[in-house]
Design a protein around this motif. Structure first.
Motif, short mmCIF file in Angstrom:
data_model
loop_
_atom_site.label_atom_id
_atom_site.label_comp_id
_atom_site.label_asym_id
_atom_site.label_seq_id
_atom_site.Cartn_x
_atom_site.Cartn_y
_atom_site.Cartn_z
N ASN A 13 61.77 5.73 17.17
CA ASN A 13 61.08 4.74 16.34
C ASN A 13 61.96 3.55 16.01
O ASN A 13 61.48 2.56 15.49
N ASN A 14 63.25 3.66 16.29
CA ASN A 14 64.20 2.60 15.98
C ASN A 14 65.12 2.37 17.19
O ASN A 14 66.32 2.60 17.12
N PRO A 15 64.53 1.91 18.31
CA PRO A 15 65.34 1.75 19.52
C PRO A 15 66.26 0.53 19.41
O PRO A 15 66.09 -0.31 18.54
N GLY A 16 67.22 0.47 20.32
CA GLY A 16 68.07 -0.71 20.41
C GLY A 16 67.31 -1.84 21.08
O GLY A 16 66.12 -1.73 21.38
N PRO A 17 68.00 -2.94 21.37
CA PRO A 17 67.34 -4.13 21.91
C PRO A 17 67.04 -4.06 23.40
O PRO A 17 66.41 -4.94 23.95
N TYR A 18 67.52 -3.03 24.09
CA TYR A 18 67.30 -2.90 25.52
C TYR A 18 66.99 -1.44 25.78
O TYR A 18 66.96 -0.63 24.87
N TYR A 19 66.80 -1.04 26.98
CA TYR A 19 66.32 0.30 27.28
C TYR A 19 67.44 1.31 27.52
O TYR A 19 67.37 2.12 28.43
N PHE A 20 68.46 1.25 26.69
CA PHE A 20 69.60 2.14 26.81
C PHE A 20 69.93 2.68 25.43
O PHE A 20 69.55 2.10 24.42
N PRO A 21 70.69 3.77 25.35
CA PRO A 21 71.16 4.23 24.04
C PRO A 21 71.92 3.10 23.34
O PRO A 21 72.61 2.30 23.98
N HIS A 22 71.75 3.04 22.02
CA HIS A 22 72.32 1.94 21.23
C HIS A 22 73.22 2.52 20.15
O HIS A 22 72.77 3.32 19.32
N ILE A 23 74.48 2.12 20.17
CA ILE A 23 75.46 2.60 19.20
C ILE A 23 75.28 1.87 17.89
O ILE A 23 75.14 0.65 17.86
N TRP A 24 75.32 2.65 16.80
CA TRP A 24 75.34 2.02 15.49
C TRP A 24 75.93 2.98 14.47
O TRP A 24 76.19 4.14 14.78
N TRP A 25 76.19 2.48 13.32
CA TRP A 25 76.80 3.24 12.23
C TRP A 25 78.11 3.88 12.67
O TRP A 25 78.39 5.03 12.35
N LEU A 26 78.92 3.13 13.39
CA LEU A 26 80.27 3.57 13.75
C LEU A 26 81.18 3.25 12.58
O LEU A 26 81.26 2.11 12.14
N ALA A 27 81.82 4.27 12.04
CA ALA A 27 82.67 4.06 10.86
C ALA A 27 83.78 5.10 10.84
O ALA A 27 83.60 6.23 11.29
N THR A 28 84.91 4.69 10.31
CA THR A 28 86.04 5.59 10.10
C THR A 28 86.52 5.42 8.66
O THR A 28 86.62 4.30 8.16
#
Length: 170
Positions: free
Chosen positions: A55-70
């Motif tokens: 329901n919340n895809p990235g801008p293209y048709y591939f897996p989309h990385i987000w919420w990367l945090a350390t």
């Protein structure tokens, strides 16, 4: 998330991850693939993958990385970089067999865009999502012989022609 994104809030960048609530974190966990790096039962780093069919895809048709945090106590040790590389290779490329992965960041962030470019990501578009900055999208082609973008995208991101790719029998 809250501690890791404190510098983002100081910059005035309105990433959704910079203002985590229990509800936003729950939604992220239920809607995306979420990965954590822990040590001694302490959460050190996290990364989420938004999938193209979600329901919340990235801008293209591939897996989309987000919420990367350390966590700030572990910044500068390369943990986030190792996690990113692991997810790109083991999850996106080897498990999901995706030819590419995308991510987005604020165009006014002082160093994130250059960092992603050093890691092999290339700019491919931008969008004003009404958050006070323009989101710059990046793509990293992981398997050029599987990348089926338009001819323009193929040339821009892979510099290969599929008719000449004999290494993979294509």
């Amino acid at each position: 998330m809250h501690e890791a994104y404190a510098p983002i809030r100081k910059l005035g960048i309105n990433f959704a991850s910079a203002y985590p609530t229990v509800e936003k974190v729950r939604n992220n966990i239920f809607q995306n693939l979420c990965f954590v790096y822990e040590s001694d039962q302490k959460l050190i780093s996290t990364l989420s993958l938004r999938m193209p069919w979600s329901n919340n895809p990235g801008p293209y048709y591939f897996p989309h990385i987000w919420w990367l945090a350390t966590h700030p106590d572990y910044k500068g040790l390369g943990i986030g970089a190792k996690m990113l590389q692991y997810i790109e290779t083991e999850i996106v490329q080897n498990d999901l067999h995706s030819p590419a992965v995308t991510l987005g960041t604020a165009d006014n962030h002082p160093w994130l865009m250059k960092m992603y470019e050093r890691k092999g990501y290339k700019k491919f578009g931008s969008q004003n999502l009404g958050k006070g900055h323009v989101t710059q999208y990046f793509i990293k082609v992981l398997q050029p012989y599987l990348f089926k973008g338009t001819a323009e995208l193929q040339q821009q991101f892979t510099n290969v022609t599929y008719e000449e790719d004999t290494q993979h029998g294509i």
